[in-house]
Motif scaffolding. Structure first.
Motif, PDB file in Angstrom:
ATOM      1  N   PHE A  55       0.817  -1.212   0.000  1.00 36.04           N
ATOM      2  CA  PHE A  55       0.000   0.000   0.000  1.00 36.04           C
ATOM      3  C   PHE A  55       0.852   1.264   0.000  1.00 36.04           C
ATOM      4  O   PHE A  55       0.523   2.254  -0.662  1.00 36.04           O
ATOM      5  N   SER A  56       1.962   1.236   0.738  1.00 29.51           N
ATOM      6  CA  SER A  56       2.767   2.441   0.932  1.00 29.51           C
ATOM      7  C   SER A  56       3.911   2.529  -0.063  1.00 29.51           C
ATOM      8  O   SER A  56       3.768   3.135  -1.135  1.00 29.51           O
ATOM      9  N   VAL A  57       5.059   1.935   0.258  1.00 24.99           N
ATOM     10  CA  VAL A  57       6.219   2.035  -0.633  1.00 24.99           C
ATOM     11  C   VAL A  57       6.016   1.247  -1.923  1.00 24.99           C
ATOM     12  O   VAL A  57       6.744   1.447  -2.897  1.00 24.99           O
ATOM     13  N   GLY A  58       5.025   0.354  -1.912  1.00 23.64           N
ATOM     14  CA  GLY A  58       4.688  -0.355  -3.153  1.00 23.64           C
ATOM     15  C   GLY A  58       3.884   0.505  -4.113  1.00 23.64           C
ATOM     16  O   GLY A  58       3.749   0.185  -5.291  1.00 23.64           O
ATOM     17  N   GLY A  59       3.320   1.594  -3.610  1.00 27.76           N
ATOM     18  CA  GLY A  59       2.599   2.532  -4.474  1.00 27.76           C
ATOM     19  C   GLY A  59       1.295   2.015  -5.033  1.00 27.76           C
ATOM     20  O   GLY A  59       0.842   2.453  -6.090  1.00 27.76           O
ATOM     21  N   TRP A  60       0.666   1.080  -4.309  1.00 32.34           N
ATOM     22  CA  TRP A  60      -0.592   0.509  -4.806  1.00 32.34           C
ATOM     23  C   TRP A  60      -1.661   0.649  -3.726  1.00 32.34           C
ATOM     24  O   TRP A  60      -1.975  -0.300  -3.026  1.00 32.34           O
ATOM     25  N   GLU A  61      -2.204   1.837  -3.590  1.00 33.72           N
ATOM     26  CA  GLU A  61      -3.316   2.028  -2.669  1.00 33.72           C
ATOM     27  C   GLU A  61      -4.553   1.375  -3.263  1.00 33.72           C
ATOM     28  O   GLU A  61      -4.897   1.622  -4.410  1.00 33.72           O
ATOM     29  N   PHE A  66      -8.623   9.501  -5.926  1.00 34.03           N
ATOM     30  CA  PHE A  66      -7.801  10.545  -6.530  1.00 34.03           C
ATOM     31  C   PHE A  66      -6.716  11.016  -5.553  1.00 34.03           C
ATOM     32  O   PHE A  66      -5.600  11.332  -5.958  1.00 34.03           O
ATOM     33  N   THR A  67      -7.056  11.013  -4.258  1.00 31.46           N
ATOM     34  CA  THR A  67      -6.065  11.416  -3.253  1.00 31.46           C
ATOM     35  C   THR A  67      -4.882  10.446  -3.215  1.00 31.46           C
ATOM     36  O   THR A  67      -3.778  10.828  -2.819  1.00 31.46           O
ATOM     37  N   SER A  68      -5.133   9.196  -3.631  1.00 30.15           N
ATOM     38  CA  SER A  68      -4.052   8.209  -3.665  1.00 30.15           C
ATOM     39  C   SER A  68      -2.949   8.652  -4.613  1.00 30.15           C
ATOM     40  O   SER A  68      -1.756   8.524  -4.311  1.00 30.15           O
ATOM     41  N   LEU A  69      -3.343   9.170  -5.771  1.00 28.31           N
ATOM     42  CA  LEU A  69      -2.377   9.650  -6.754  1.00 28.31           C
ATOM     43  C   LEU A  69      -1.601  10.848  -6.208  1.00 28.31           C
ATOM     44  O   LEU A  69      -0.381  10.937  -6.393  1.00 28.31           O
ATOM     45  N   LEU A  70      -2.294  11.756  -5.511  1.00 27.85           N
ATOM     46  CA  LEU A  70      -1.626  12.917  -4.931  1.00 27.85           C
ATOM     47  C   LEU A  70      -0.597  12.500  -3.894  1.00 27.85           C
ATOM     48  O   LEU A  70       0.535  12.991  -3.884  1.00 27.85           O
ATOM     49  N   GLU A  71      -0.989  11.584  -3.016  1.00 24.23           N
ATOM     50  CA  GLU A  71      -0.081  11.128  -1.958  1.00 24.23           C
ATOM     51  C   GLU A  71       1.144  10.439  -2.545  1.00 24.23           C
ATOM     52  O   GLU A  71       2.280  10.707  -2.129  1.00 24.23           O
ATOM     53  N   TRP A  72       0.932   9.552  -3.506  1.00 28.98           N
ATOM     54  CA  TRP A  72       2.051   8.841  -4.126  1.00 28.98           C
ATOM     55  C   TRP A  72       2.966   9.806  -4.867  1.00 28.98           C
ATOM     56  O   TRP A  72       4.194   9.702  -4.792  1.00 28.98           O
ATOM     57  N   SER A  73       2.380  10.767  -5.577  1.00 28.05           N
ATOM     58  CA  SER A  73       3.177  11.742  -6.335  1.00 28.05           C
ATOM     59  C   SER A  73       4.069  12.558  -5.414  1.00 28.05           C
ATOM     60  O   SER A  73       5.263  12.739  -5.687  1.00 28.05           O
ATOM     61  N   PHE A  74       3.498  13.051  -4.312  1.00 24.46           N
ATOM     62  CA  PHE A  74       4.299  13.852  -3.380  1.00 24.46           C
ATOM     63  C   PHE A  74       5.320  12.991  -2.635  1.00 24.46           C
ATOM     64  O   PHE A  74       6.420  13.461  -2.309  1.00 24.46           O
ATOM     65  N   PHE A  75       4.981  11.735  -2.378  1.00 22.85           N
ATOM     66  CA  PHE A  75       5.920  10.796  -1.748  1.00 22.85           C
ATOM     67  C   PHE A  75       7.149  10.621  -2.629  1.00 22.85           C
ATOM     68  O   PHE A  75       8.292  10.769  -2.178  1.00 22.85           O
ATOM     69  N   ILE A  76       6.927  10.324  -3.915  1.00 22.25           N
ATOM     70  CA  ILE A  76       8.036  10.154  -4.856  1.00 22.25           C
ATOM     71  C   ILE A  76       8.776  11.471  -5.059  1.00 22.25           C
ATOM     72  O   ILE A  76      10.013  11.500  -5.122  1.00 22.25           O
ATOM     73  N   ILE A 211      -4.362   5.658 -14.536  1.00 21.34           N
ATOM     74  CA  ILE A 211      -5.359   5.040 -13.658  1.00 21.34           C
ATOM     75  C   ILE A 211      -6.743   5.006 -14.304  1.00 21.34           C
ATOM     76  O   ILE A 211      -7.442   3.996 -14.265  1.00 21.34           O
ATOM     77  N   TYR A 212      -7.128   6.132 -14.934  1.00 26.33           N
ATOM     78  CA  TYR A 212      -8.505   6.269 -15.396  1.00 26.33           C
ATOM     79  C   TYR A 212      -8.692   6.080 -16.900  1.00 26.33           C
ATOM     80  O   TYR A 212      -9.825   5.935 -17.357  1.00 26.33           O
ATOM     81  N   SER A 213      -7.580   6.082 -17.662  1.00 22.77           N
ATOM     82  CA  SER A 213      -7.723   5.926 -19.118  1.00 22.77           C
ATOM     83  C   SER A 213      -6.914   4.767 -19.675  1.00 22.77           C
ATOM     84  O   SER A 213      -6.899   4.532 -20.882  1.00 22.77           O
ATOM     85  N   LYS A 217       1.883   2.001 -19.172  1.00 18.56           N
ATOM     86  CA  LYS A 217       2.639   2.415 -17.989  1.00 18.56           C
ATOM     87  C   LYS A 217       3.942   3.107 -18.353  1.00 18.56           C
ATOM     88  O   LYS A 217       4.443   3.949 -17.597  1.00 18.56           O
ATOM     89  N   ILE A 218       4.498   2.773 -19.502  1.00 16.11           N
ATOM     90  CA  ILE A 218       5.756   3.377 -19.942  1.00 16.11           C
ATOM     91  C   ILE A 218       5.620   4.891 -20.131  1.00 16.11           C
ATOM     92  O   ILE A 218       6.602   5.631 -20.082  1.00 16.11           O
ATOM     93  N   LEU A 219       4.377   5.357 -20.319  1.00 15.57           N
ATOM     94  CA  LEU A 219       4.121   6.786 -20.486  1.00 15.57           C
ATOM     95  C   LEU A 219       3.796   7.476 -19.165  1.00 15.57           C
ATOM     96  O   LEU A 219       3.439   8.648 -19.144  1.00 15.57           O
ATOM     97  N   CYS A 220       3.924   6.735 -18.075  1.00 17.35           N
ATOM     98  CA  CYS A 220       3.567   7.267 -16.762  1.00 17.35           C
ATOM     99  C   CYS A 220       4.752   7.143 -15.796  1.00 17.35           C
ATOM    100  O   CYS A 220       4.844   6.173 -15.037  1.00 17.35           O
ATOM    101  N   PRO A 221       5.672   8.105 -15.818  1.00 14.74           N
ATOM    102  CA  PRO A 221       6.898   8.007 -15.005  1.00 14.74           C
ATOM    103  C   PRO A 221       6.658   7.850 -13.508  1.00 14.74           C
ATOM    104  O   PRO A 221       7.442   7.180 -12.832  1.00 14.74           O
ATOM    105  N   ILE A 222       5.579   8.449 -12.984  1.00 15.61           N
ATOM    106  CA  ILE A 222       5.360   8.420 -11.540  1.00 15.61           C
ATOM    107  C   ILE A 222       5.119   7.002 -11.032  1.00 15.61           C
ATOM    108  O   ILE A 222       5.325   6.701  -9.850  1.00 15.61           O
ATOM    109  N   PHE A 223       4.712   6.087 -11.920  1.00 19.82           N
ATOM    110  CA  PHE A 223       4.461   4.710 -11.516  1.00 19.82           C
ATOM    111  C   PHE A 223       5.592   3.754 -11.899  1.00 19.82           C
ATOM    112  O   PHE A 223       5.444   2.543 -11.746  1.00 19.82           O
ATOM    113  N   TYR A 224       6.732   4.271 -12.363  1.00 17.08           N
ATOM    114  CA  TYR A 224       7.888   3.405 -12.618  1.00 17.08           C
ATOM    115  C   TYR A 224       8.320   2.645 -11.358  1.00 17.08           C
ATOM    116  O   TYR A 224       8.662   1.473 -11.436  1.00 17.08           O
TER     117      TYR A 224
END
Length: 263
Positions: A55-61, A66-76, A211-213, A217-224
């Motif tokens: 959930f946390s360092v794995g980045g999979w809430e 939508f708040t999950s994306l904000l939290e993960w983005s600021f964490f990274i 997440i929504y479209s 994943k290769i086009l989404c750096p925050i989830f690398y």
């Protein structure tokens, strides 16, 4: 030279700015803890350390909001800011190295190795912090739980040790890839703070689309660095892709580095 490196290393880690970044990282780790404990109660499911690490360092809430994306983005973003801020303290050493060896190729290799070293240290720091926080409040039972079986079916049967090592490598390779991308492109930007804000906005926007479209994943750096929606096989593939992309961006970054006039 080694004495200078050691002194700079010690000085960088105890700088107030880096301490603030680390406190921010710990704060978000506690936010992850409070959220997952709330979900344990809300869904009446038992949970444990394995769930927290995914959930946390794995980045999979999960469930994802939508708040999950904000939290993960600021964490990274905080992790990257801490790591890059530390390596930026070595800029003078980069110049000394370049002047001594007279080769931008060797100097760029030195920079990449330096980034690698600090990325490993910070990843270890983050993971140890996550394990201590999760273990202290949820116990150190590594087994799958009711929460795992409902929300993380793909990883339910994976041994905790195997998952933790794979997750660590994925997180580290993802963070290092992002560092190399930022290091390469930041060399051609004069307003570095504006560049960091731009990177954060792009990462969050691409994360929203992922997440929504269902964009690749290769086009989404925050989830690398993330485990999001992966099973063990796709996790190994994700690690492989992180390594391949890192090599490509190291090569690309070198050509950008050639354009810098270092005096």
């Amino acid at each position: 030279m080694m004495d200078i490196i050691f002194f700079q290393f010690k000085h960088s880690f105890i700088k107030k700015k880096n301490i603030k970044f680390f406190i921010g990282i710990l704060f978000i780790l506690f936010i992850f803890l409070f959220k997952i404990k709330h979900y344990f109660r809300e869904y009446d499911l038992n949970g444990g350390l394995k769930d927290y690490m995914i959930f946390s360092v794995g980045g999979w809430e999960n469930p994802i909001l939508f708040t999950s994306l904000l939290e993960w983005s600021f964490f990274i973003f905080l992790i990257l800011c801490m790591s890059i801020n530390i390596t930026n303290d070595f800029e003078k050493l980069y110049i000394i190295t370049l002047n001594r060896i007279g080769s931008k190729l060797k100097s760029w290799i030195y920079i990449c190795i330096n980034e690698l070293f600090f990325c490993i240290l910070i990843t270890i720091l983050v993971y140890v912090s996550g394990l201590l926080i999760g273990g202290s409040f949820l116990g150190y039972n590594p087994n799958s739980t009711g929460y795992t079986r409902v929300f993380y079916k793909n990883l339910c049967d994976v041994n905790f040790g195997t998952l933790l090592i794979s997750e660590f490598i994925n997180f580290f390779t993802g963070i290092y890839l992002l560092q190399i991308i930022i290091r390469g492109f930041s060399s051609i930007f004069h307003k570095i703070n504006t560049f960091y804000v731009f990177i954060l906005i792009v990462c969050m926007f691409s994360g929203f689309l992922f997440i929504y479209s269902n964009i690749p994943k290769i086009l989404c750096p925050i989830f690398y660095p993330s485990l999001f929606s992966l099973n063990l096989t796709s996790l190994y593939f994700n690690i492989f892709m992180n390594i391949v992309l890192t090599i490509l961006f190291i090569i690309f970054g070198y050509f950008l580095y050639l354009k810098i006039d270092i005096n």
